[in-house]
Design an enzyme around this catalytic site. Structure first.
Site, PDB file in Angstrom:
ATOM      1  N   GLU B 453       0.848  -1.191   0.000  1.00  0.00           N
ATOM      2  CA  GLU B 453       0.000   0.000   0.000  1.00  0.00           C
ATOM      3  C   GLU B 453       0.884   1.240   0.000  1.00  0.00           C
ATOM      4  OE1 GLU B 453      -3.234   0.597  -0.526  1.00  0.00           O
ATOM      5  OE2 GLU B 453      -2.605   2.701  -0.406  1.00  0.00           O
ATOM      6  N   GLU B 496      -7.346  -4.240  -7.116  1.00  0.00           N
ATOM      7  CA  GLU B 496      -8.695  -3.686  -7.382  1.00  0.00           C
ATOM      8  C   GLU B 496      -8.551  -2.246  -7.863  1.00  0.00           C
ATOM      9  OE1 GLU B 496     -11.291  -2.816  -4.169  1.00  0.00           O
ATOM     10  OE2 GLU B 496      -9.754  -2.949  -2.635  1.00  0.00           O
ATOM     11  N   GLU B 505      -8.654   4.534 -13.919  1.00  0.00           N
ATOM     12  CA  GLU B 505      -7.942   4.862 -12.680  1.00  0.00           C
ATOM     13  C   GLU B 505      -6.504   4.327 -12.725  1.00  0.00           C
ATOM     14  OE1 GLU B 505     -10.321   4.009  -9.202  1.00  0.00           O
ATOM     15  OE2 GLU B 505     -12.021   5.147  -9.971  1.00  0.00           O
TER      16      GLU B 505
END
Lengths: 747, 747
Positions: B453, B496, B505
Site C-alpha cells: 500500500e 482492485e 484509474e
C-alpha cells in the site's frame, strides 16, 4: 508588398532524388545551398524540401514495422497481432529507445545549417502514415512527426507540409495528431497536402490498404512516393481516361473537401493550419467544381509541370504555388524559367487583378477591406463624423442614380402642379445638391425644396452650403424627421437611409415617422427595397468573427467585402412578401460548411432606376457603386451541409420600443428523393429590375409602413409545395442573437 | 418528501365549461375556490386551470383575425393579404390600442385572487397560434401570450402550460416566442403541451391548416378544443383503428420528439422549459416507443380518463400527471377518486419503486445520486480518505466475488507448489481479509501473503489490523507498487484498481509496474477487463455539466448514476482488441440528440467469476454491486442524429510521461440503403462471461502490459465490411479534451 496583394508566390519543389544525385560544386558549400540559389535565379520565391533521407525511412521501418514477408503469410485477423509475434527483439529494443528519446543521425536529414533552411518549406516524410490501420504504426508515426517538426523548428523553419491523409477510417486519428502537433510546436505553420481527389479512381490498382502499403515499402526497392504526389507523363494518359467519368469525379472532389473539413474542424479552425492543395490529378473542365476551395485556407498549390496545358486562372486568393518536376524537361522549348513566368503572366492578365489596379472600380476601392469585419453604422443613434459622410459622398454611382430618379419623377409629375420635394436626412447635402440639379434639368417651375437633418454638426455644414451655394432655393429644417415640424405636406420624399441589408439602418422606422408630411398620393424615392440572403461558407470570416474578443462576437452582423467565401447555394429569385420574418429554403448542391449568411439589398429608386448590391445583379443595376459592402450574419457553430441537402433559414426582424434587431436560425435536411427546386439563376439573366414588384403593403402589426413607401422585405424562395415528410432533419444551429442580446439597432 | 422521490404528483384538469357551468355555493366565495377544494378532497395534489375565458377569445379574434367568411371566399395566395383588405378600421384601431397596452377585462379571466391561484398551473389559451402561417397572427399571438404570462405572474402562479405547436413550417417561430417569454418572465416555468403524435393521422379530416383553424373557430359555435386535447369515447374507436398502422405511427412519434427537440434547442435547454406530454392519443403496444422521452424534461403528463384501460407503468421519472375528464362519468363504478388512486397503486407496485424501497439494492443505495455528476477518483495521485475506503468496502458483492476468485485460483493451483499471493494496493485491507478467508477455505498449506500500500494513512490502518487480526499471516510492504522492493516473486497478484471505464484509474500503468515481481506463469486477479461505450441522450446531464462553472466542464468525464437518459443505440457486443483507441459504429434506430457517451466496464476476475456494470449484463454477473456508477463523457454541442443514421465514435486513451487522458469525437452519417448492422442484443441473452476471451496481448507501443495481465480494451462493434461511399456525412462534434487540456489522470 502591400498589405494585400493578389499575387501568388511561386515555389520550386526539390525532390530527394535531386538532392542525392547532385554533387556539390566548388562555388557552394553544400548541395542544398546550391539548389536553393539555382531556384532563386530561376525566379522562384522559395523552395520546398524534404527534411529526411532514405536512411531515416529505413531505420524507422526496421524499428517500427513488421517485415512484410511475415505479413503476407497471414490473414487479416492475425495481422493485427503479428507485430509482436514476428518482431525481432533487438528491433523492439531499439524502437523503445527511440520512442523514449527520438532523434536523427546526421545521414537521416537533408539539411543541418540555418542558411540551408532560409526560405525553405519543409516537406515532412511522405511515407509517414498518421492514419495507418494499425494503432501501433499510428503512434510511432506521431512520434516521428513530432521529431521532424522539432528538427524543423530547430532550423528556424516556419512551415511544414504534412503527407496527405489516405485512410478515411482514421482521418479523425490523423486530425487528432495534427492538432497535438499544432499545440506542441507553437510557432510552426502546418499545411495538409491534399489531392483534389483520390487519384486511385483513375488507376486500375487495388485500393491502397494502409497495412499493405506500410509493410510493402520496405520490401520493394522502388521509391514509394505516395500516389498523391505522382507527377509526370502518366498523367497525360489519365487526363484522357477520366473525361468519361466526370460525375463520380465530383463526388470524389467532395470527398477530398470533406476530409479537409474534418481535419480543420478537429483542429478547431487553427489559423496555423492551412491546406496545400495538390492539383496534380487531371482537373475537370466544368467551372465551379473547385469553387468550394475558395472559402478555405489554401496556402499552397501543388502544380506539376505537366499541368501547364491547363489554364490556371481560377486559383484561390494569394496562394503559394509549388511547381514540381520543373527540371524534368517536359517543356523543353520554354526552359525551366517558363513555368514561374507563365504563372505571373496569368496573374497579370486576370480580370480580377486588372480591375484591382484600375482606379474607380470596386475592386480598387475595396483593397484592404477584403474579408474585413466592420460593425454596421447606426446613423440614427450616432451622429456621423464629417469624414464618414465624405467617404460615402465619393460614390460615383449612387448620387447619379438619385439625380436621375428625381429628374424622372419630376418629368412625369402632372404639369399643372406646384411640386414640394423634401430630402429627409440630408447629411452634408449631397442629395440636396442632386435635387437642385434635377430641378434645373427638368425645367419645372414651382418646385420647393426642404432638407431635414438631425445631426447638429452636419447641420452646420448645411447652413454653410445654403449661404454659399444654394441660398433661398432650399429650406433647411433642423430635427429628427420623425418629430420635426414641416410647414407643408410634400409630394416627393427623398431619403438615403438604406443599409447593406436594406432595413438594417432603420429606414422603415424613420420613414414611418416622415409619413405625416407626405401627401396621400406623394411618392418616395426609393420606392421599394428588398433584402436578399444567401448561405455562405468562409472559414476566414468565421475565424475573424471568433477572434473578436467581445463575448457574443458570433451573434452580431458585420459589414464585409467578401473575398474568401463560397456561396453554398444560389440566391433565390426575388419574391416580395409583406413580412418582417422569412423562412427560406436553399438547395445545397455540393457539401459545405455553413459559417454564416450573406445579406444584400436591392432598391428601386424610381421607375427603372435602382441600386443593387445583389452579386448577380449589381453590375446591371448600379455598376461600380461603392457605398455598400454586404452584411455577414455569422453562426456560432459551423453547420455541416451534405451534398444535395436542403437548408432552411429563419430570420426575424424584431423590435421593441427602444430598438430593432435580427435573430436567425438554420436547419438542415436530407431528402429521400431528388429535390425539386426551381432552378436558381446560375448564369441566366434575372428579370430586369422593373419586374421587382413593389410590395403593396399589408401593414405588419408591429411596425407599419404605408403603400408606395419603401418597404423592407426579405426575399423568399417559394419552393414548390412538397411533402416535408420526405425530408429527414439532420441538424440545426442555435438561435442567434435572441432578444437582441448581442446586437441591436437603437431607435 | 425526500430529496428524490419516484412518486408522481397528480393534477386535475378543470375545464372552462366546468368553470362556467358551476354556480358558486354558499360555502365558497368563488367557483374556482370550490373546484380547487373539491380536487384536493379527491386526492389531487394540484389543479390545472385555463386563465382566460371565452370573452377574451372573442375580443382577440375580433381585433386580430379576419372574419372567416371573407377568407373562405379567397384562394390560398390572396389569403395572405386578406387581413388588411377586409379588416374593419375600428377593429384595427382597437387592436393597435391593445398592442400598445395589452390588458384584460374582468370577464376575460377565470381567476383574480391570490387564493384562487394557489397550487394552480395555468393553462394558456389553447387557441393561441404561436406558429400561425401568417406573420401578423403570430405577432399578435406573441403579445397575447406575454400578456397572459404577465397576468399569471401577477397572481403568483409559477408554471404555465402552452398550447401545442401545430405547424411544422413555423416551429422555429413558435420556439423563438417561447424563448422570448422565458426571458421576459424570469420566474415563470413554461411547459409545452405536446401530443405523443399528431392525432390527425387517425382521423379522416383535412390536415389542420393553421389559417383555416384560426379563421374557423370564430364562426363555429362548437368549443374549439385543440385536437390534441381531445378525450373521451372517440378514442376507443381510434385505438382499434390504428393498430394496423403502427409503422407510420413510429415516424409520427419521432416527429413529435423532433418538434420538442427544435423548441428546447432554440430555447438553449433552458431549465425552466419543460414538456407536458399528452398521452391522449392511443398508444402503441410496442415497448420502447416512448423510451426516448425518458431523456427529456417531461414535467407533466396529460392522461384523459379514457386511457385508464392502459397500463401506465412506463411513465417517466417523477412527473406531474394531469387527469382530464375525471368527472365525465366514464368509469362510474370506481368514482372519480379511483383515477388518482389507481395512479398511486401503479406506482407502489412498480418494480423500480419497490426496489428503491428495499435495503441492499442499487436503487436504494443510489437514492440522491441519480443523474448527479461526480468527478472520478484519482486514487493513484491522491491518497484517499478513510471514509472513502469505508464507502467502497460496504459493497456486498464485489469482495465476495474477489474471495471466490482467489479461492478458485487456489483450488486449481498445482498441489505440490508453495503459493505466493500479493495484494497490490491493499487500502484498508478488505482484499487482505478476503484472501485470508479464501486461503483458509482452500485448506492449502504453504501460502504466503504480501500486501502493498502506498497511502501512508491507510498503511497505519493496515498495521493496526495486522497487529490485532492477521499477525504473521500477512507481510506488509509500504510503497508504490511500481517501485517497492518485494522479497520474492509472486504467483497470484490481486488488485482492485478498476474504474468505471476499466482503465480510467490507471490500472494498466500500475500493473505495468507490478509485473517485475510476478512469476512468468503467475496469474492476475482480475485476469482481464473490457470497456464499453454507448451513445447517450440526456438533456438533464447536458445541462448539469453545462452548469458547472469550470471553464471546460463539457470536456471532462463524470461518474454518474444514470436516470433520465436514453441510450440511443444498443451496446455493441464485446470484441477485445489490443488498442488504446477505438472507432465504434452505432446504428441509431430512432432520431435523438447525442449529449454524451456512457462508459462501462466488465472484468473477469478468475475463471467464470467477474464484475460488470454493463447494463445488460450486470445483473447476471454481479447483481447489486454498488461500487461503480457509469462514466459519462459529455459533448459540448449536442449532435442531432436522425432515425436510421450511423454514429461513428472515436475515442483515444493517450498518455505522456506525467498523465493519462481520453479524447473523444463523433461523426454522423446517413446511408442511402438500410444499414446491415448485426442485431444488437435487445432482449436476447449475451454470451456468458466465460466467453469473453481474455486479450492475449500485443503490447501497445506506448504503454505495454503482458500476457495474462488485465488489459484495458475498448469494445468495438465489428460492423460488417461495407462501402462507406454509400454513407453521407451529415455532422460531427469538435474534438473533446485535446491534449488533456481539461481533464487528465495524474501518473
Amino acid at each position: 508588398m502591400s498589405t494585400w496583394s493578389p499575387s501568388a508566390s511561386v515555389s520550386s519543389f526539390i525532390t530527394l532524388s535531386t538532392l542525392s544525385s547532385r554533387r556539390s560544386s566548388a562555388s557552394f558549400e553544400t548541395v542544398p545551398l546550391e539548389l536553393i540559389a539555382e531556384a532563386h535565379s530561376k525566379g522562384y520565391h522559395s523552395v520546398c524540401l524534404p527534411l529526411t533521407t532514405e536512411d531515416w525511412r529505413k531505420r524507422w521501418a526496421e524499428m517500427c514495422l513488421v517485415p512484410s514477408d511475415s505479413i503476407q503469410k497471414r490473414g487479416r485477423e492475425s495481422r493485427r497481432e503479428s507485430k509482436l509475434v514476428s518482431r525481432d527483439p533487438s528491433a523492439e529494443r531499439k524502437a523503445e529507445a527511440w520512442r523514449e528519446n527520438p532523434c536523427f543521425e546526421r545521414e537521416e536529414v537533408t539539411i543541418t545549417r540555418l542558411d540551408e533552411a532560409e526560405h525553405v518549406t519543409a516537406i515532412i516524410s511522405e511515407w509517414l502514415e498518421l492514419d495507418a490501420e494499425e494503432d501501433g504504426i499510428r503512434y510511432d508515426a506521431e512520434i516521428a512527426l513530432q521529431q521532424e517538426l522539432a528538427y524543423a523548428s530547430y532550423l528556424n523553419i516556419h512551415t511544414a507540409i504534412l503527407p496527405p491523409p489516405r485512410n478515411r477510417d482514421h482521418i479523425s486519428s490523423y486530425a487528432r495528431i495534427v492538432r497535438a502537433c499544432l499545440s506542441s510546436a507553437p510557432y510552426m505553420n502546418l499545411a495538409i497536402r491534399l489531392p483534389v481527389y483520390d487519384t486511385s479512381i483513375l488507376e486500375p490498382v487495388a485500393p491502397l490498404s494502409p497495412s499493405s502499403s506500410s509493410s510493402s515499402f520496405r520490401s520493394s526497392s522502388a521509391p514509394s512516393t505516395p500516389r498523391l504526389v505522382v507527377s509526370g507523363s502518366a498523367d497525360s494518359l489519365n487526363r484522357n481516361r477520366f473525361s468519361t467519368t466526370s460525375a463520380p469525379l465530383e463526388a470524389h472532389i467532395d470527398a477530398a473537401w470533406e476530409t479537409w473539413d474534418l481535419i480543420r474542424s478537429i483542429c478547431d479552425y487553427n489559423i496555423r493550419l492551412a491546406l496545400a492543395l495538390d492539383l496534380t490529378p487531371p482537373l475537370p473542365n466544368s467551372p465551379g467544381v473547385l469553387s468550394k476551395w475558395a472559402a478555405e485556407a489554401v496556402r499552397y498549390i501543388f502544380l506539376p509541370s505537366s499541368t501547364f496545358i491547363a489554364n490556371a486562372k481560377g486559383y484561390p486568393h494569394r496562394p503559394n504555388i509549388i511547381i514540381s518536376g520543373a527540371s524534368s524537361g517536359l517543356h523543353k522549348r520554354g526552359g525551366e524559367d517558363a513555368y514561374s513566368q507563365y504563372v505571373k503572366h496569368l496573374e497579370r492578365t486576370s480580370s480580377v487583378v486588372q480591375a484591382a489596379e484600375k482606379v474607380g472600380t470596386v475592386e480598387n476601392f475595396a483593397q484592404g477591406y477584403q474579408d474585413y469585419l466592420q460593425a454596421p453604422l447606426q446613423p440614427l443613434m450616432d451622429n456621423l463624423q464629417s469624414i464618414t459622410y465624405q467617404t460615402f459622398e465619393q460614390d460615383p454611382v449612387k448620387y447619379q442614380s438619385y439625380e436621375e430618379a428625381i429628374h424622372k419623377a419630376l418629368l412625369e409629375w402632372p404639369k399643372q402642379d406646384k411640386i414640394i420635394i423634401c430630402v429627409a436626412g440630408a447629411g452634408r447635402g449631397p442629395l440636396v445638391a442632386r435635387s437642385l440639379c434635377a430641378i434645373e434639368r427638368s425645367k419645372r417651375g414651382h418646385v420647393c425644396l426642404y432638407a431635414i437633418e438631425k445631426n447638429p454638426n452636419a447641420f452646420v455644414t448645411l447652413q454653410n452650403r445654403q449661404r454659399t451655394e444654394w441660398h433661398d432655393r432650399v429650406h433647411l429644417l433642423f430635427g429628427d424627421m420623425r418629430l420635426v415640424e414641416i410647414p407643408e405636406k410634400v409630394d416627393i420624399l427623398v431619403s438615403e437611409l438604406l443599409g447593406s441589408f436594406g432595413d438594417n439602418e432603420l429606414s422603415p422606422e424613420c420613414l414611418d415617422g416622415a409619413m405625416r408630411f407626405l401627401k396621400p398620393h406623394g411618392i418616395s424615392i426609393p420606392s421599394s427595397y428588398t433584402a436578399h440572403l444567401a448561405p455562405l461558407s468562409s472559414s476566414k470570416l468565421y475565424n475573424e468573427a471568433r477572434a473578436i474578443k467581445a463575448e457574443k462576437s458570433l451573434e452580431t452582423p458585420y459589414v464585409v467585402m467578401f473575398q474568401a467565401v463560397n456561396l453554398l447555394s444560389g440566391l433565390p429569385p426575388t419574391n416580395s412578401h409583406n413580412t418582417r420574418s422569412a423562412k427560406l429554403r436553399f438547395h445545397i448542391p455540393h457539401a459545405g460548411v455553413l459559417h454564416g449568411l450573406a445579406g444584400y439589398f436591392e432598391a428601386i429608386l424610381y421607375g427603372n432606376i435602382g441600386l443593387s448590391i445583389h452579386p448577380q445583379r449589381k453590375d446591371q443595376v448600379s455598376k461600380d457603386m461603392l457605398s455598400w459592402f454586404p452584411l455577414f450574419f455569422p453562426f456560432k457553430e459551423p453547420l455541416y451541409l451534405p451534398s444535395n441537402s436542403e437548408l432552411q433559414i429563419s430570420i426575424w426582424r424584431l423590435t421593441n420600443s427602444r430598438q430593432v434587431w435580427y435573430e436567425w436560425h438554420a436547419e438542415s435536411f436530407l431528402g429521400s428523393s431528388p429535390p425539386t427546386f426551381p432552378a436558381t439563376s446560375g448564369g441566366q439573366p434575372l428579370p430586369p429590375i422593373l419586374m421587382a414588384s413593389p410590395t403593396i403593403g399589408v401593414p405588419s402589426p408591429l411596425i407599419d409602413a404605408v403603400d408606395l413607401l419603401p418597404r423592407s422585405t426579405l426575399s423568399v424562395q417559394d419552393a414548390p409545395e412538397r411533402s416535408t415528410a420526405r425530408l429527414v432533419k439532420i441538424g440545426h444551429t442555435s438561435l442567434h442573437n435572441p432578444g437582441g442580446r448581442s446586437s441591436w439597432i437603437g431607435l
